[in-house]
Design a protein around this motif. Structure first.
Motif, mmCIF file in Angstrom:
data_model
loop_
_atom_site.group_PDB
_atom_site.id
_atom_site.type_symbol
_atom_site.label_atom_id
_atom_site.label_comp_id
_atom_site.label_asym_id
_atom_site.label_seq_id
_atom_site.Cartn_x
_atom_site.Cartn_y
_atom_site.Cartn_z
ATOM 1 N N LEU A 245 46.798 29.334 15.454
ATOM 2 C CA LEU A 245 46.944 28.243 16.402
ATOM 3 C C LEU A 245 45.755 27.298 16.248
ATOM 4 O O LEU A 245 44.672 27.699 15.808
ATOM 5 N N ASP A 246 45.945 26.057 16.628
ATOM 6 C CA ASP A 246 44.894 25.052 16.517
ATOM 7 C C ASP A 246 43.808 25.290 17.573
ATOM 8 O O ASP A 246 44.037 25.929 18.600
ATOM 9 N N LYS A 247 42.612 24.771 17.289
ATOM 10 C CA LYS A 247 41.485 24.704 18.219
ATOM 11 C C LYS A 247 40.852 26.053 18.548
ATOM 12 O O LYS A 247 40.160 26.178 19.548
ATOM 13 N N LEU A 248 41.080 27.050 17.704
ATOM 14 C CA LEU A 248 40.463 28.348 17.947
ATOM 15 C C LEU A 248 39.144 28.507 17.208
ATOM 16 O O LEU A 248 38.325 29.346 17.580
ATOM 17 N N VAL A 249 38.948 27.744 16.138
ATOM 18 C CA VAL A 249 37.678 27.759 15.407
ATOM 19 C C VAL A 249 37.287 26.311 15.124
ATOM 20 O O VAL A 249 38.092 25.387 15.272
ATOM 21 N N ASP A 250 36.064 26.126 14.718
ATOM 22 C CA ASP A 250 35.546 24.782 14.445
ATOM 23 C C ASP A 250 36.153 24.244 13.151
ATOM 24 O O ASP A 250 35.914 24.767 12.064
#
Length: 296
Positions: A245-250
């Motif tokens: 999923l998006d926005k879980l890591v930099d």
């Protein structure tokens, strides 16, 4: 079987040494040894293998350690709930879920309640849907955050007004990063890094299996993970491409990693769930009321 004795056993299991555990518990070594022997007699099972300077858990001891941890955790939670009834609104709220950007919405409610009731504390547990629902069923969590679709027939739920976007996390310097979106044919021959939850989902409930279609059974999955942060480290080293999923890591411009969404576009909704007929502490009830107001 007393909670006190369970705490004694857990101290021995943690320290690996009866003398060290006795010192930690402010008991004499003979007293603690006698308590553990009495516990073994009560259960009819040997829990410890006693060696010269340490102890090890038997298979029965390993099972009992897990159960003792659950019982002690439940006892502590119950005591805290009843303490909170007599005082200024305080208490502990236990929330479990997978990694999701929607946690920001939950955190916003936590911050608002913290300002009005600083005695409320939050405990977060990260795990897949199976882990979370198991702890919900045992009463170790008040709430769980589950990615749709999931079986919520046993639970009450509140749909979180957010969608998580599926895509691929990869090194910014790889050729695939030049694409604006990733299609099935781009991935069939590449080394892939998947979460275990995705692989454990039954195919009829697995949106990703539907997205991959006939390629699902022949994918080259080289690594599985539970937490995306660790998967991202593998991607940085070029081990493979992370389905996430998006926005879980930099994946900002300064990061060596980037995120590209899947095409056709695939999103997942989220539900906040709790056991039917759950009796909440005052703090957990207030938390749920605040979530309902925010999400409405």
């Amino acid at each position: 079987m007393e909670i006190r004795v369970l705490r004694y056993f857990l101290a021995v299991a943690r320290e690996g040494n009866i003398t060290s555990a006795a010192n930690y518990l402010h008991l004499t070594q003979p007293t603690l040894s006698r308590q553990i022997r009495d516990l073994e007699e009560e259960l009819g099972q040997q829990l410890l293998i006693r060696k010269s300077h340490r102890v090890a858990l038997t298979p029965a001891g390993m099972l009992f350690r897990k159960r003792a941890e659950e019982i002690v955790s439940m006892a502590d939670k119950t005591e805290e709930e009843f303490r909170s009834m007599k005082e200024e609104l305080t208490g502990d709220i236990y929330i479990g879920g997978g990694e999701t950007d929607a946690m920001n919405q939950i955190a916003a409610v936590c911050r608002e309640l913290q300002e009005a009731h600083p005695g409320i504390h939050y405990h977060l547990y990260s795990g897949n849907a199976q882990d979370v629902t198991e702890r919900l069923d045992k009463g170790l969590l008040d709430f769980g955050i589950l990615i749709q679709p999931t079986d919520i027939t046993k639970y009450n739920y509140l749909t979180i007004p957010a969608k998580d976007t599926w895509g691929i996390i990869m090194r910014r310097d790889c050729p695939l990063a030049e694409k604006e979106a990733i299609e099935v044919q781009d991935l069939v021959s590449l080394p892939l890094i998947f979460s275990r939850q995705v692989l454990e989902e039954r195919s009829e409930n697995n949106e990703l299996a539907e997205w991959f279609g006939s390629a699902w059974g022949s994918l080259n999955i080289v690594t599985t993970f539970n937490l995306c942060y660790n998967a991202a480290a593998m991607a940085k080293q070029g081990v493979g491409y992370v389905l996430s999923l998006d926005k879980l890591v930099d994946t900002s411009e300064s990061s060596p990693l980037c995120f590209r969404p899947l095409y056709p576009h695939l999103e997942s909704g989220l539900d906040l769930v709790w056991k039917k007929y759950q009796v909440f502490s005052a703090a957990a009830e207030l938390f749920l009321d605040s979530l309902r107001k925010r999400f409405s």
